[in-house]
Every structure is written in structure tokens, then in C-alpha cells.
Design a protein around this motif. Structure first.
Motif, mmCIF file in Angstrom:
data_model
loop_
_atom_site.group_PDB
_atom_site.id
_atom_site.type_symbol
_atom_site.label_atom_id
_atom_site.label_comp_id
_atom_site.label_asym_id
_atom_site.label_seq_id
_atom_site.Cartn_x
_atom_site.Cartn_y
_atom_site.Cartn_z
ATOM 1 N N LEU A 269 5.765 4.944 -16.744
ATOM 2 C CA LEU A 269 5.644 4.508 -18.115
ATOM 3 C C LEU A 269 3.880 4.761 -18.604
ATOM 4 N N GLY A 270 3.487 4.609 -17.398
ATOM 5 C CA GLY A 270 1.959 5.452 -17.853
ATOM 6 C C GLY A 270 1.493 4.306 -17.642
ATOM 7 N N MET A 271 1.798 2.672 -17.501
ATOM 8 C CA MET A 271 1.077 1.357 -17.641
ATOM 9 C C MET A 271 1.115 1.296 -16.228
ATOM 10 N N ALA A 272 -0.013 1.420 -15.512
ATOM 11 C CA ALA A 272 -0.522 1.580 -14.017
ATOM 12 C C ALA A 272 -1.470 0.171 -13.841
ATOM 13 N N GLY A 273 -1.633 -0.667 -14.579
ATOM 14 C CA GLY A 273 -2.310 -2.023 -15.192
ATOM 15 C C GLY A 273 -1.427 -3.257 -14.958
ATOM 16 N N VAL A 274 -0.469 -2.822 -15.559
ATOM 17 C CA VAL A 274 0.341 -3.860 -16.083
ATOM 18 C C VAL A 274 1.679 -3.402 -14.783
ATOM 19 N N ALA A 275 2.166 -3.017 -14.238
ATOM 20 C CA ALA A 275 2.779 -2.559 -13.265
ATOM 21 C C ALA A 275 1.659 -3.499 -12.017
ATOM 22 N N LYS A 276 0.573 -4.128 -11.907
ATOM 23 C CA LYS A 276 0.187 -4.393 -11.155
ATOM 24 C C LYS A 276 0.041 -5.806 -11.404
ATOM 25 N N GLU A 277 0.775 -6.487 -12.234
ATOM 26 C CA GLU A 277 0.186 -7.804 -12.661
ATOM 27 C C GLU A 277 1.474 -8.765 -12.143
ATOM 28 N N LYS A 278 0.569 -10.339 -12.101
ATOM 29 C CA LYS A 278 1.230 -11.064 -11.263
ATOM 30 C C LYS A 278 2.495 -11.856 -11.654
ATOM 31 N N ARG B 147 8.323 -2.406 -11.055
ATOM 32 C CA ARG B 147 6.456 -1.884 -11.540
ATOM 33 C C ARG B 147 6.063 -0.554 -11.066
ATOM 34 N N LEU B 148 7.546 0.020 -10.446
ATOM 35 C CA LEU B 148 7.423 1.728 -9.824
ATOM 36 C C LEU B 148 8.551 2.062 -11.869
ATOM 37 N N LEU B 149 8.855 1.428 -12.589
ATOM 38 C CA LEU B 149 9.331 2.103 -13.883
ATOM 39 C C LEU B 149 8.542 2.279 -14.492
ATOM 40 N N ALA B 150 6.991 0.555 -14.583
ATOM 41 C CA ALA B 150 6.016 0.634 -15.373
ATOM 42 C C ALA B 150 5.167 1.846 -14.935
ATOM 43 N N GLU C 129 0.837 -1.310 -0.329
ATOM 44 C CA GLU C 129 0.251 -0.043 0.148
ATOM 45 C C GLU C 129 0.817 1.129 -0.168
ATOM 46 N N MET C 130 1.854 1.380 0.507
ATOM 47 C CA MET C 130 3.300 2.425 0.854
ATOM 48 C C MET C 130 3.149 3.142 -0.500
ATOM 49 N N THR C 131 3.384 1.917 -1.784
ATOM 50 C CA THR C 131 4.065 2.750 -3.454
ATOM 51 C C THR C 131 2.691 1.825 -3.871
ATOM 52 N N GLY C 132 1.736 0.895 -3.861
ATOM 53 C CA GLY C 132 0.572 0.715 -5.206
ATOM 54 C C GLY C 132 0.908 0.087 -5.543
#
Length: 587
Positions: free
Chosen positions: A553-562, A547-550, A535-538
Motif C-alpha cells: 500500500l506504499g507505506m514502508a515506514g508503517v510496515a516497520k513499526e514496532k 506488514r507486507l500489505l502495508a 532481511e528476506m522480506t524487509g
């Protein structure tokens, strides 16, 4: 990408018995369809002083070429104007720290000629230093005629395949990109050094004639290389030749937080962009036979829609010329066991499309849509590769033969996905909506990008948080070190053989030597911050820097992919029975 094959025989009769079969020639040409060449040399050992057939080595070198460097097709094997011969398969991005312009094989040969001119006794060290100074994926065989020595090796990360088979009784050694048969005499050359074979004995090839020379000079024991017995294990760490691993722990009581503003996020982007520039700029236009003349696609991404491959596609957009398309190859299989379960759950209702129900297909289309939103001027094509079960079965023996000596059910299930993805045949759309009509399509791209390496470098496997839970950052660091240290010893040779069969070259931006070196030296919590809550970084802690790089780069959904293993995402695992273990040997 090239295919290389060398037969070293203690006499001509033995060499004549090891001619390249039509099947092997075809497989070598699949790796390199642009040129096929052979060179033969005779070598009389110094101990004999004459060249009678019984006392003379016969050396036969074969190369096939996939031309991806320079402005012309470079014929191989490369010869130096004398008797020396080089079979080169790889990409030398830098030599001695300097970028390579033009054809890398020709550049390396020129350096070897210069090294050979060194005073007697120094030429071997100079030759070794040429190969030590190469950055990039490679495998090679080099015959240095003046010293009657054969040098061969894979790069320190093992990104290109090289195998050996020997028959001490017949006095024969075969070195090849691929094995000739599923025969236990074939072994992969370990990426733990440079191997040097002296042909100064006419009785054949004996273990005491072969030296393993470390990649780094400081690894020499008392100034000497070690002898190689083919019955003894290879033990040196490939990755240790790149640099030290940072085992620092945070100060007691501190809890550093990895955020989008952390320097490691910007540094990772810089490292990846530099790596991509080497691998996707200046790729020559592929042959247009069978492809649209208006197509300007030279690069494709092995695309599950996961974090690693999508970040590569997103950064490739920043590097490539705007007029070049990027193909996203997404593979899905008809798995009879899963299809039966889907039919059972449907209770007699028709199943619309079990390929579209594959986890990687769902993720792939979702990430494709996100790429289109942030890269509006780029032509991305989503290439859906659908593999019917009967086609999988039809290619089973071919895939088993290619990946040998890897021979478990897990090896086969992963290789299926890579083999059919690299073929690049399916249905393409430029829309993320699966309902939009798609057209049959074969990608013209001969360069494929893979996200392999990100999990090992940045803590993407489930064992990484488990190690942290057991022993904090000390446990995590130990687990990361194990993963990085065995990168070159695991599966890259297998993957190379499976994918290069379709005259494609797979490139691994995360496995650039400089990027790997940077990741090894980075603090553990600057890569995967398991100390602090998601929760501290999303985004979750595993591969948090990526994930933070994603996110940046404007890809919030990709940053959370398992994280999802390819064999489960594409549904190549457990096709007949859910009880088969990945470690089960192939029958």
C-alpha cells in the motif's frame, strides 16, 4: 450503538424497587442520545393461571438509541404488535448470509415474528436460529410472550457489552449494557451461547430455570442445551463457533517464505476491504450541532500511528467517497512520573511539549505524514487529544465505574486512553508538522475504527516468537489458538463501556466473523513467518502478512513499526509510581 436495560421481577413490588436512577438513565442516554424508550409487560406464570400481583412477573425494558442504520430513528424497545419485546444493541451486517438493508433491528424483529408463528414446539428453535444467523457485533434482550421466555446474549466475539445482576432472594434479574454500581453481584454475560430464561415459576429466578444454548447446533449435547448455575464458570469457546483452527505443520525440511507475492497478502487486503465496506459505507451524516457545517467527516480512526490502525486508515481511503474526511484521533497524557524525569534530564531547561514527546504522538505524526503522501486527495485530520493529569484524576471514578467489573491498574490505564480518545476533543491540523498552528476541534464522527484483533490473529505479541523459539510452528500455533479462542472473553466489554459513553460506536474491522474465520483457517506461516529472517522480506516476522500489505500500500515506514501497548504509548501506565503492577487491584 444503544443502551439496553431490562428488569425481570417476580412481583410488582420488587420491580418498583428497581427503578432506573437519574445517574443510570444519564449513562444509558450517553450510549444512545437519539431516543429513550420504556416498555412494561406483566406475565402470569402458567402454573398459577391468574394474574394476582404476588404471582405475576413484572418485566420492564428500557432502550436508548444511537441511530446509525437506515434513514430514520427507530424507536426502541421494539414491539411486534403483540406482547413480545426486543431490546437490540448492535450491527447485524448479515443475517443468514444475506446483507441487511435498512434498519437491522426492524429486520431482526420481523424475522422473530415469523419464527414465532412456527408450530408450537418449533418456535423456540426458530427464534434461536434467527440469532444464530446474525453476523456482526451485538447484545440483545428478547421477551417472547407466547412462550413466556426471555432470550439474551452477546455476539460470539463479545464486541458489545452486556451484564447481569441477580437477587435470588428477591426474585429479580437485571440485564444491562452497563452496571448500576461497582457491586460484586454484577457479572459480564459471557459470549458462549444464547441464554434462555423460562418465566414459568412465580417464586423467582432460579439457576435451573436458565438454559445456555450453544451458538452452533452441533454443540448440543444429546440434542439438549445445558443448565446454567450462576456459581459455575462459563466454559465454551466463543471463537470455536466461527470455524476450525488450522493446526497444519510444514513438511519436514521445508521452509516456506512469506513474501509480498504470497496469496495470503492479497487475500488479507480483500478481507479487510470487505469488512470496511460494511462498517464505513452508508454511515449517516452526524448531527452538526457544535461542528462546522462544511464538515463531511463521518468516520474516525483510533490512531496511535501503529501498523494496525494505519493500514485501516489507508484502506478506508480506498473505500470512502473522496469528499469525506477521516479524523485520526491520537491521545497523549501528562504522566507526572514521566514529566518529572523529563525535567530532570532537561537540567532546568524548559520542556517544549511533553505531549509531543509521547511515543504514540511521535509515531502518530510520522504515520500521518506517510498517509498524506500516498493518499494525496484525501482530507486526513490529525486530532491531538492532550489530557492533563488533573483531568485524568477528575474522571478517575467515572472510568472505574464504567469498566467494572474489570478492576486492575492495567484495566484502568488502558480505559483512560480509550475513554479520552473516544471523546474526540483536542487540537486538529491537516499537517504532520507539530509546529503548524492547530485549532480546537471536536470530531463529529460517531463511528470509530479500532485495529484491535490484529495481534491475536497474526502473531503480533512478544509471546508469539517466544513460543516459536520453544517449539517451532507447533508452539506458535498453540499460542495463536489460545489468543484467538479467548478474544471474546477478555476486554471487549470493558472497552465498549469506556468508549460508548461519548455516544460513539467503535467498530473492529479485524474482528469481522469472515475475516476471523479466514485467519483461523490460514496456515501459520502465511500469517507470521518466524522461520525466516527479517532481511528476506524487509519486515519483521510478527504480523508479517499485515506488514507486507502495508508495503504493497506504499507505506514502508508503517510496515516497520514496532508493537507498543496503548498504556505505554499514550503514557497512562504507572502515573504515580513505577513499581505499580498491572495486575494490582484498583483501590
Amino acid at each position: 450503538m444503544c443502551g439496553i436495560h431490562a428488569v425481570l421481577c417476580a412481583n410488582k413490588a420488587a420491580a418498583d424497587a428497581h427503578q432506573i436512577s437519574p445517574d443510570l438513565k444519564s449513562r444509558l442516554c450517553n450510549r444512545g442520545p437519539d431516543y429513550y424508550g420504556q416498555v412494561e409487560r406483566r406475565c402470569a406464570p402458567c402454573s398459577t393461571g391468574h394474574d394476582a400481583d404476588d404471582d405475576c412477573w413484572t418485566l420492564r425494558f428500557t432502550s436508548t438509541v444511537l441511530a446509525l442504520r437506515g434513514d430514520h430513528i427507530t424507536r426502541q424497545p421494539l414491539v411486534d404488535g403483540g406482547e413480545s419485546v426486543l431490546c437490540w444493541n448492535g450491527e447485524a451486517w448479515r443475517i443468514g448470509g444475506q446483507l441487511v438493508e435498512g434498519n437491522d433491528g426492524e429486520d431482526i424483529l420481523a424475522r422473530l415474528v415469523k419464527a414465532s408463528a412456527c408450530p408450537s414446539g418449533l418456535s423456540e428453535d426458530s427464534i434461536l436460529d434467527v440469532f444464530r444467523s446474525i453476523e456482526g457485533p451485538f447484545a440483545f434482550v428478547y421477551y417472547h410472550a407466547p412462550s413466556q421466555k426471555v432470550f439474551f446474549a452477546r455476539d460470539r466475539l463479545g464486541r458489545r457489552s452486556l451484564m447481569v445482576s441477580d437477587d435470588e432472594q428477591a426474585g429479580t434479574l437485571i440485564i444491562s449494557s452497563i452496571s448500576e454500581a461497582c457491586d460484586p453481584s454484577w457479572k459480564e454475560v459471557e459470549p458462549d451461547g444464547i441464554y434462555v430464561l423460562s418465566l414459568d415459576d412465580h417464586h423467582g429466578i432460579l439457576p435451573e430455570q436458565m438454559l445456555r444454548v450453544p451458538v452452533r447446533r452441533e454443540w448440543l449435547v444429546d440434542g439438549q442445551a445445558d443448565f446454567v448455575s450462576r456459581s459455575s464458570p462459563f466454559h465454551l469457546s466463543a471463537v470455536s463457533s466461527i470455524g476450525p483452527f488450522n493446526k497444519s505443520l510444514p513438511p519436514p525440511g521445508s521452509s516456506p517464505v512469506l513474501t509480498a507475492q504470497s496469496p495470503s497478502v492479497a487475500m488479507l487486503k480483500e478481507q479487510l476491504v470487505d469488512s470496511l465496506r460494511l462498517r464505513i459505507l452508508n454511515v449517516p451524516q452526524p448531527p452538526l450541532e457544535g461542528h462546522s457545517p462544511v464538515s463531511n467527516t463521518r468516520v474516525a480512526v483510533l490512531f496511535s500511528g501503529g501498523l494496525d490502525c494505519t493500514v485501516l486508515a489507508r484502506l478506508a481511503h480506498e473505500v470512502l467517497d473522496p469528499d469525506q474526511g477521516i479524523d485520526l484521533i491520537n491521545v497523549a497524557f501528562e504522566n507526572p512520573r514521566v514529566v518529572a524525569q523529563l525535567k530532570k534530564e532537561a537540567k532546568g531547561q524548559p520542556i517544549s511539549d511533553f505531549y509531543e514527546a509521547c511515543p504514540d504522538r511521535i509515531t502518530g505524526r510520522r504515520s500521518f505524514a506517510e498517509l498524506q503522501k500516498v493518499c494525496v486527495r484525501r482530507t486526513f485530520r490529525f486530532l491531538a487529544v492532550n489530557v492533563p493529569y488533573k483531568e485524568t484524576v477528575a474522571h478517575r471514578q467515572q472510568v472505574i465505574s464504567l469498566i467494572y467489573p474489570h478492576n486492575t491498574e492495567m484495566d484502568l490505564s488502558i480505559a483512560y486512553a480509550l475513554f479520552f480518545a473516544a471523546r474526540g476533543q483536542g487540537f486538529v491540523t491537516e499537517s504532520s508538522n507539530p509546529e503548524v498552528a492547530s485549532q480546537p476541534y471536536t470530531t463529529p464522527a460517531r463511528v470509530l475504527l479500532s485495529g484491535l484483533g490484529a495481534d491475536e490473529l497474526f502473531g503480533g505479541y512478544s509471546r508469539h516468537p517466544a513460543a516459536f523459539a520453544r517449539n517451532g510452528y507447533a508452539g506458535l500455533i498453540d499460542e495463536l489458538l489460545v489468543d484467538v479462542s479467548r478474544l471474546g472473553k477478555r476486554n471487549l466489554g470493558r472497552d465498549d463501556r469506556a468508549m460508548s459513553h461519548w455516544n460513539k460506536e467503535v467498530r473492529f474491522p479485524f474482528l469481522d466473523e469472515r475475516l476471523v474465520g479466514w485467519a483461523m483457517q490460514a496456515l501459520a506461516w502465511d500469517k507470521c513467518d518466524f522461520k525466516n529472517r527479517d532481511e528476506m522480506t524487509g519486515v519483521e516476522a510478527g504480523k508479517r502478512v499485515l506488514r507486507l500489505l502495508a508495503l504493497e500500500l506504499g507505506m514502508a515506514g508503517v510496515a516497520k513499526e514496532k508493537k507498543r501497548a496503548i498504556q505505554f504509548g499514550a503514557r497512562t501506565a504507572k502515573m504515580e509510581s513505577g513499581r505499580v503492577k498491572g495486575t494490582t487491584l484498583i483501590t
